[in-house]
Design an enzyme around this catalytic site. Structure first.
Site, PDB file in Angstrom:
ATOM      1  N   ARG A  70      22.230 -52.156 -22.383  1.00 32.54           N
ATOM      2  CA  ARG A  70      23.218 -53.289 -23.550  1.00 32.54           C
ATOM      3  C   ARG A  70      22.982 -53.094 -24.983  1.00 32.54           C
ATOM      4  NH1 ARG A  70      19.212 -58.094 -22.300  1.00 32.54           N
ATOM      5  NH2 ARG A  70      20.887 -59.225 -23.598  1.00 32.54           N
ATOM      6  N   ASP A 104      21.313 -59.853 -30.196  1.00 28.91           N
ATOM      7  CA  ASP A 104      21.554 -58.757 -30.602  1.00 28.91           C
ATOM      8  C   ASP A 104      21.854 -58.310 -32.068  1.00 28.91           C
ATOM      9  OD1 ASP A 104      24.375 -61.459 -29.308  1.00 28.91           O
ATOM     10  OD2 ASP A 104      23.367 -61.379 -31.442  1.00 28.91           O
ATOM     11  N   HIS A 129      13.768 -65.314 -29.508  1.00 31.88           N
ATOM     12  CA  HIS A 129      13.457 -64.226 -28.489  1.00 31.88           C
ATOM     13  C   HIS A 129      13.703 -63.126 -28.232  1.00 31.88           C
ATOM     14  CE1 HIS A 129      15.117 -67.586 -25.428  1.00 31.88           C
ATOM     15  NE2 HIS A 129      14.403 -67.400 -25.544  1.00 31.88           N
ATOM     16  N   CYS A 161       4.555 -44.452 -27.788  1.00 29.08           N
ATOM     17  CA  CYS A 161       4.571 -44.907 -29.016  1.00 29.08           C
ATOM     18  C   CYS A 161       3.185 -43.882 -30.206  1.00 29.08           C
ATOM     19  CB  CYS A 161       3.396 -45.562 -28.741  1.00 29.08           C
ATOM     20  SG  CYS A 161       2.129 -46.787 -30.628  1.00 29.08           S
ATOM     21  N   THR A 202      25.151 -72.661 -26.117  1.00 29.70           N
ATOM     22  CA  THR A 202      23.744 -71.994 -24.896  1.00 29.70           C
ATOM     23  C   THR A 202      23.471 -73.179 -24.247  1.00 29.70           C
ATOM     24  OG1 THR A 202      21.353 -72.207 -25.143  1.00 29.70           O
ATOM     25  CG2 THR A 202      22.613 -74.022 -26.447  1.00 29.70           C
ATOM     26  N   SER A 203      23.773 -72.378 -22.305  1.00 32.17           N
ATOM     27  CA  SER A 203      23.792 -73.014 -21.202  1.00 32.17           C
ATOM     28  C   SER A 203      22.403 -74.344 -21.009  1.00 32.17           C
ATOM     29  CB  SER A 203      23.472 -72.684 -20.567  1.00 32.17           C
ATOM     30  OG  SER A 203      22.170 -71.203 -20.154  1.00 32.17           O
ATOM     31  N   GLU A 229      31.545 -75.508 -22.099  1.00 31.45           N
ATOM     32  CA  GLU A 229      31.123 -76.866 -20.662  1.00 31.45           C
ATOM     33  C   GLU A 229      30.232 -77.668 -21.276  1.00 31.45           C
ATOM     34  OE1 GLU A 229      29.068 -73.837 -17.929  1.00 31.45           O
ATOM     35  OE2 GLU A 229      27.207 -73.561 -18.825  1.00 31.45           O
ATOM     36  N   ALA A 245      33.602 -70.825 -29.499  1.00 30.52           N
ATOM     37  CA  ALA A 245      32.750 -71.114 -30.782  1.00 30.52           C
ATOM     38  C   ALA A 245      33.440 -70.261 -32.050  1.00 30.52           C
ATOM     39  CB  ALA A 245      31.519 -70.030 -30.812  1.00 30.52           C
TER      40      ALA A 245
HETATM   41  C1  BV8 Z   1       7.743 -68.894 -21.478  1.00 26.73           C
HETATM   42  C2  BV8 Z   1      15.205 -61.915 -22.817  1.00 26.73           C
HETATM   43  C3  BV8 Z   1       5.389 -69.620 -21.715  1.00 26.73           C
HETATM   44  C4  BV8 Z   1      15.837 -61.321 -23.967  1.00 26.73           C
HETATM   45  C5  BV8 Z   1      14.931 -64.631 -22.132  1.00 26.73           C
HETATM   46  C6  BV8 Z   1       9.446 -75.118 -19.321  1.00 26.73           C
HETATM   47  C7  BV8 Z   1       8.509 -75.016 -21.032  1.00 26.73           C
HETATM   48  C8  BV8 Z   1       8.466 -73.898 -20.914  1.00 26.73           C
HETATM   49  C9  BV8 Z   1       9.016 -73.186 -20.241  1.00 26.73           C
HETATM   50  C10 BV8 Z   1       9.636 -72.785 -18.819  1.00 26.73           C
HETATM   51  C11 BV8 Z   1       9.834 -74.049 -18.814  1.00 26.73           C
HETATM   52  N1  BV8 Z   1      10.717 -74.778 -17.499  1.00 26.73           N
HETATM   53  C12 BV8 Z   1      10.743 -72.982 -17.174  1.00 26.73           C
HETATM   54  C13 BV8 Z   1      10.156 -72.543 -17.807  1.00 26.73           C
HETATM   55  C14 BV8 Z   1      10.195 -70.788 -17.843  1.00 26.73           C
HETATM   56  C15 BV8 Z   1      11.013 -70.144 -18.456  1.00 26.73           C
HETATM   57  C16 BV8 Z   1      12.186 -70.530 -18.883  1.00 26.73           C
HETATM   58  O1  BV8 Z   1      12.067 -71.721 -19.396  1.00 26.73           O
HETATM   59  N2  BV8 Z   1      13.318 -70.708 -17.531  1.00 26.73           N
HETATM   60  C17 BV8 Z   1      14.271 -71.091 -17.675  1.00 26.73           C
HETATM   61  C18 BV8 Z   1      15.551 -69.747 -16.356  1.00 26.73           C
HETATM   62  C19 BV8 Z   1      14.429 -72.393 -16.269  1.00 26.73           C
HETATM   63  N3  BV8 Z   1      10.931 -69.746 -19.996  1.00 26.73           N
HETATM   64  C20 BV8 Z   1       9.730 -68.777 -20.222  1.00 26.73           C
HETATM   65  O2  BV8 Z   1       9.295 -68.038 -19.501  1.00 26.73           O
HETATM   66  C21 BV8 Z   1      10.017 -68.853 -21.408  1.00 26.73           C
HETATM   67  N4  BV8 Z   1       8.254 -68.387 -22.158  1.00 26.73           N
HETATM   68  O3  BV8 Z   1       8.086 -70.343 -21.171  1.00 26.73           O
HETATM   69  O4  BV8 Z   1       6.460 -68.978 -21.877  1.00 26.73           O
HETATM   70  C22 BV8 Z   1       3.579 -69.125 -22.006  1.00 26.73           C
HETATM   71  C23 BV8 Z   1       2.472 -69.841 -22.595  1.00 26.73           C
HETATM   72  C24 BV8 Z   1       1.730 -69.028 -22.555  1.00 26.73           C
HETATM   73  C25 BV8 Z   1       1.328 -67.525 -21.573  1.00 26.73           C
HETATM   74  C26 BV8 Z   1       2.359 -67.342 -20.842  1.00 26.73           C
HETATM   75  C27 BV8 Z   1       3.597 -68.380 -20.918  1.00 26.73           C
HETATM   76  C28 BV8 Z   1      10.318 -66.999 -22.315  1.00 26.73           C
HETATM   77  C29 BV8 Z   1      12.109 -67.447 -22.154  1.00 26.73           C
HETATM   78  C30 BV8 Z   1      13.067 -66.703 -22.765  1.00 26.73           C
HETATM   79  C31 BV8 Z   1      13.122 -65.430 -21.632  1.00 26.73           C
HETATM   80  N5  BV8 Z   1      13.758 -64.131 -22.166  1.00 26.73           N
HETATM   81  N6  BV8 Z   1      15.938 -62.920 -22.438  1.00 26.73           N
HETATM   82  C32 BV8 Z   1      17.103 -60.780 -22.908  1.00 26.73           C
HETATM   83  O5  BV8 Z   1      17.338 -59.428 -22.173  1.00 26.73           O
HETATM   84  O6  BV8 Z   1      17.681 -60.544 -23.412  1.00 26.73           O
HETATM   85  S1  BV8 Z   1      15.888 -65.946 -21.567  1.00 26.73           S
HETATM   86  C33 BV8 Z   1      18.058 -65.280 -21.968  1.00 26.73           C
HETATM   87  O7  BV8 Z   1      18.570 -66.815 -21.951  1.00 26.73           O
HETATM   88  C34 BV8 Z   1      18.687 -64.734 -23.271  1.00 26.73           C
HETATM   89  O8  BV8 Z   1      17.282 -65.422 -23.912  1.00 26.73           O
HETATM   90  C35 BV8 Z   1      18.693 -66.456 -23.848  1.00 26.73           C
HETATM   91  O9  BV8 Z   1      19.455 -65.925 -24.686  1.00 26.73           O
HETATM   92  C36 BV8 Z   1      18.512 -67.295 -23.122  1.00 26.73           C
HETATM   93  C37 BV8 Z   1      19.510 -68.148 -22.567  1.00 26.73           C
HETATM   94  O10 BV8 Z   1      20.614 -68.187 -22.602  1.00 26.73           O
HETATM   95  P1  BV8 Z   1      21.926 -68.544 -23.212  1.00 26.73           P
HETATM   96  O11 BV8 Z   1      21.711 -68.476 -24.569  1.00 26.73           O
HETATM   97  O12 BV8 Z   1      22.029 -69.709 -23.294  1.00 26.73           O
HETATM   98  O13 BV8 Z   1      23.351 -68.189 -22.775  1.00 26.73           O
HETATM   99  P2  BV8 Z   1      24.202 -68.354 -21.357  1.00 26.73           P
HETATM  100  O14 BV8 Z   1      24.642 -67.190 -20.516  1.00 26.73           O
HETATM  101  O15 BV8 Z   1      22.699 -69.048 -20.253  1.00 26.73           O
HETATM  102  O16 BV8 Z   1      25.217 -69.376 -21.247  1.00 26.73           O
HETATM  103  C38 BV8 Z   1      26.248 -69.617 -22.139  1.00 26.73           C
HETATM  104  C39 BV8 Z   1      26.465 -70.339 -22.998  1.00 26.73           C
HETATM  105  O17 BV8 Z   1      27.897 -69.521 -23.201  1.00 26.73           O
HETATM  106  C40 BV8 Z   1      27.446 -71.351 -21.598  1.00 26.73           C
HETATM  107  O18 BV8 Z   1      26.843 -72.328 -21.596  1.00 26.73           O
HETATM  108  C41 BV8 Z   1      28.879 -71.056 -21.994  1.00 26.73           C
HETATM  109  O19 BV8 Z   1      29.686 -71.866 -21.269  1.00 26.73           O
HETATM  110  C42 BV8 Z   1      28.430 -71.066 -23.174  1.00 26.73           C
HETATM  111  N7  BV8 Z   1      30.110 -69.551 -23.680  1.00 26.73           N
HETATM  112  C43 BV8 Z   1      30.643 -69.013 -23.358  1.00 26.73           C
HETATM  113  N8  BV8 Z   1      31.249 -68.195 -24.234  1.00 26.73           N
HETATM  114  C44 BV8 Z   1      31.600 -69.432 -25.357  1.00 26.73           C
HETATM  115  C45 BV8 Z   1      30.378 -70.716 -25.072  1.00 26.73           C
HETATM  116  N9  BV8 Z   1      30.408 -71.209 -26.026  1.00 26.73           N
HETATM  117  C46 BV8 Z   1      30.976 -70.560 -27.514  1.00 26.73           C
HETATM  118  N10 BV8 Z   1      31.762 -69.705 -26.858  1.00 26.73           N
HETATM  119  C47 BV8 Z   1      32.505 -69.468 -26.105  1.00 26.73           C
HETATM  120  N11 BV8 Z   1      33.195 -68.149 -26.668  1.00 26.73           N
HETATM  121 ZN    ZN Z   2       0.877 -48.703 -29.895  1.00 23.50          ZN
END
Ligand code: BV8
Ligand code: ZN
Length: 259
Positions: A70, A104, A129, A161, A202-203, A229, A245
């Protein structure tokens, strides 16, 4: 008949503080794959196998291989008109206002390009993130610029490290990992103080980031959404603009990128 775009433009014109929350969709036109859309990263890879601490403990070579791939892909991408319009707008309005889920670095590059010799800070995003071009030591937490060529042949050849010898990891937030408390607090405080939260690409499925726009609404502010969407935030939006966008943002934010 006022178009949705005109309605959104007038909401923004009347607003004192506009904050934006962006996701992978704003980088799609730059060639960075999204996560959940067609051709998205999660289509060919399962997040549980690559973007969790357990995955890294279990198989650090495969996780590093994915992030190195990536990193290389992103290095060949450039900010698009959507990043540029948001940067110009943020610099014009002043005050930190871009919050991104993306790792990114394209918003930061757009901020530097838009600001020229001036201070880019107002357009540098709050990265909730983390950043893929930075490494973090999984033992002592030391942060360093990302290692360029990661040798994934063996655990011993993965980056380690210089301070404590611990294994380095990409400085991003994985699933089931807490976000940096200061960073996420700043993001929510910024959204709470805003009249408008512009939600772009964002989704709105990943929390706690997806809840950020709701604190603007709870304080009587507006959500304006730019997406291809509907998402779980669409029903809370004052205006939902369907489109790319890079096409929508320059006219929505009245930014002329022709020069
Ligand atoms: C945590 C890593 C707790 C980096 C990523 C409720 C509350 C709290 C937590 C949770 C909860 N429910 C579930 C959870 C847990 C989990 C979560 O949310 N799971 C989801 C899947 C249900 N959350 C976590 O684990 C978070 N941590 O809550 O910790 C905790 C507290 C104390 C102690 C221990 C734990 C951590 C979340 C971060 C995860 N890391 N990525 C990397 O490798 O990149 S998430 C990943 O998804 C990316 O970071 C990304 O940013 C993120 C969101 O995705 P989007 O950016 O929205 O991208 P996606 O492809 O989904 O959508 C794209 C959109 O763009 C679409 O809608 C499309 O239509 C649109 N589009 C496309 N082209 C265009 C466009 N729009 C405009 N123009 C275009 N041209
Ligand atoms: Zn270290």
């Amino acid at each position: 008949m006022t178009s949705d775009l005109d309605c959104a433009r007038s909401i923004i014109a009347d607003a004192t503080r506009v904050v934006s929350l962006t996701g992978a969709g704003i980088s799609a036109e730059s060639g960075v794959p999204t996560f959940r859309g067609p051709g998205g990263l999660w289509k060919s890879f399962r997040p549980e196998e690559l973007a969790t601490p357990d995955a890294f403990r279990r198989d650090p070579q495969t996780v590093w291989e994915w992030y190195a791939w990536r990193r290389g892909l992103i290095a060949d991408c450039a900010p698009n008109a959507g990043h540029a319009a948001l940067a110009e707008f943020a610099l014009r309005r002043g005050g930190k206002s871009i919050i991104t889920q993306n790792v990114d670095g394209l918003h930061t590059r757009a901020a530097r390009e838009a600001s020229g010799q001036a201070d880019p800070d107002a357009a540098v995003p709050i990265e909730v993130h983390g950043a893929i071009d930075r490494d973090k030591c999984s033992s002592c937490g030391a942060r360093t610029p990302g290692v360029a060529d990661v040798d994934v042949q063996a655990a011993a050849t993965l980056p380690h490290c210089d301070v404590c010898g611990g294994m380095l990891r990409p400085d991003v937030v994985w699933f089931r990992e807490p976000l940096d408390p200061d960073v996420i607090a700043r993001a929510f405080d910024t959204a709470r103080a805003a009249d408008v939260c512009l939600v772009v690409g964002t989704s709105a499925l990943v929390h706690p980031a997806a809840s950020i726009p709701m604190v603007t609404v709870e304080r009587g502010g507006h959500i304006i959404e730019v997406n291809m969407e509907d998402t779980p935030l669409t029903s809370f939006a004052s205006v939902s603009l369907k489109g790319a966008a890079g096409q929508v943002l320059p006219s929505l934010l009245d930014v002329d990128l022709s020069n």
